[in-house]
Design an enzyme around this catalytic site. Structure first.
Site, PDB file in Angstrom:
ATOM      1  N   HIS A   1      -5.146  -2.553  10.930  1.00  0.00           N
ATOM      2  CA  HIS A   1      -3.795  -2.065  11.169  1.00  0.00           C
ATOM      3  C   HIS A   1      -3.713  -0.663  10.560  1.00  0.00           C
ATOM      4  O   HIS A   1      -4.513  -0.315   9.687  1.00  0.00           O
ATOM      5  CB  HIS A   1      -2.799  -3.015  10.481  1.00  0.00           C
ATOM      6  CG  HIS A   1      -1.382  -2.771  10.841  1.00  0.00           C
ATOM      7  ND1 HIS A   1      -0.617  -1.812  10.220  1.00  0.00           N
ATOM      8  CD2 HIS A   1      -0.579  -3.359  11.765  1.00  0.00           C
ATOM      9  CE1 HIS A   1       0.598  -1.820  10.737  1.00  0.00           C
ATOM     10  NE2 HIS A   1       0.652  -2.747  11.681  1.00  0.00           N
ATOM     11  N   TYR A   2      -2.750   0.135  10.972  1.00  0.00           N
ATOM     12  CA  TYR A   2      -2.647   1.488  10.421  1.00  0.00           C
ATOM     13  C   TYR A   2      -2.149   1.510   8.979  1.00  0.00           C
ATOM     14  O   TYR A   2      -2.286   2.517   8.283  1.00  0.00           O
ATOM     15  CB  TYR A   2      -1.759   2.379  11.298  1.00  0.00           C
ATOM     16  CG  TYR A   2      -0.300   1.993  11.319  1.00  0.00           C
ATOM     17  CD1 TYR A   2       0.579   2.475  10.354  1.00  0.00           C
ATOM     18  CD2 TYR A   2       0.193   1.146  12.309  1.00  0.00           C
ATOM     19  CE1 TYR A   2       1.916   2.119  10.373  1.00  0.00           C
ATOM     20  CE2 TYR A   2       1.535   0.787  12.336  1.00  0.00           C
ATOM     21  CZ  TYR A   2       2.390   1.278  11.372  1.00  0.00           C
ATOM     22  OH  TYR A   2       3.714   0.920  11.390  1.00  0.00           O
ATOM     23  N   ARG A   3      -1.603   0.408   8.488  1.00  0.00           N
ATOM     24  CA  ARG A   3      -1.080   0.383   7.124  1.00  0.00           C
ATOM     25  C   ARG A   3      -2.181   0.163   6.099  1.00  0.00           C
ATOM     26  O   ARG A   3      -3.282  -0.266   6.426  1.00  0.00           O
ATOM     27  CB  ARG A   3      -0.014  -0.701   6.987  1.00  0.00           C
ATOM     28  CG  ARG A   3       1.238  -0.344   7.742  1.00  0.00           C
ATOM     29  CD  ARG A   3       2.389  -1.229   7.369  1.00  0.00           C
ATOM     30  NE  ARG A   3       3.602  -0.704   7.974  1.00  0.00           N
ATOM     31  CZ  ARG A   3       4.478  -1.439   8.612  1.00  0.00           C
ATOM     32  NH1 ARG A   3       4.305  -2.742   8.732  1.00  0.00           N
ATOM     33  NH2 ARG A   3       5.550  -0.879   9.125  1.00  0.00           N
TER      34      ARG A   3
END
Length: 181
Positions: free
Chosen positions: A128-130
């Site tokens: 995920h981008y987080r």
């Protein structure tokens, strides 16, 4: 086995230096935890072969540290390429977490992500981008509750699997000592 989109992927890389434009990844490891930080599985610990020309780019700290840990010798002996390391790691992760669901987890994980983006974009894209960056919590604790930091210490072996285990233990510590959960 507990395949879940709530599982967390922890990763650590050891590199020949800090600049992804100039340096290479020489070791990687992954661990999957559940959302409560219980270790579910340890992935492959991979020494990635790099030619002598890449090892020669290491500064004194990297050379001393990675030689003392035995990592340089393992890299020289390894037959595993970056692409093979990606394939092995993705095969492991796909058993535990769907693509695009887990934030990338670790200590100073932005640095690792920079190297993944440059050298292993297929693996970087699985996250995920987080981020879950334990070092952010450490820096906030240092400023807001510095006395808490005296209660936790790390060995800092600078071997990928050991570093991940320490990162998980550190976040477990902050969860109890700072967040009181």
């Amino acid at each position: 086995m507990s395949f879940s989109d709530q599982n967390l992927i922890w990763i650590d890389l050891e590199m020949t230096g800090l600049d992804p434009e100039m340096h290479k990844i020489i070791e990687m490891a992954t661990i999957v935890t559940d959302s409560e930080l219980n270790i579910l599985a340890e992935g492959p610990v991979i020494a990635i072969h790099q030619p002598e020309s890449e090892l020669a780019k290491m500064d004194e700290w990297c050379t001393t540290t990675h030689t003392a840990s035995g990592l340089v010798a393992r890299v020289r002996q390894s037959q595993v390429s970056e692409e093979e390391a990606i394939d092995q790691t993705l095969a492991f992760l796909k058993q535990w977490v769907p693509e695009g669901k887990s934030p990338i987890c670790g200590n100073s994980i932005g640095q690792d992500r920079r190297f993944l983006y440059k050298h292993m974009p297929r693996l970087e894209a699985y996250f995920h981008y987080r981020y879950i960056d334990v070092s952010t919590i450490k820096e906030l604790t240092r400023r807001w509750q510095p006395e808490v930091l005296k209660e936790f210490s790390k060995t800092g072996s600078h071997l990928a699997l050991d570093d991940i285990r320490e990162s998980i233990a550190e976040l477990q510590f902050y969860r109890k000592a700072v967040f009181k959960i």
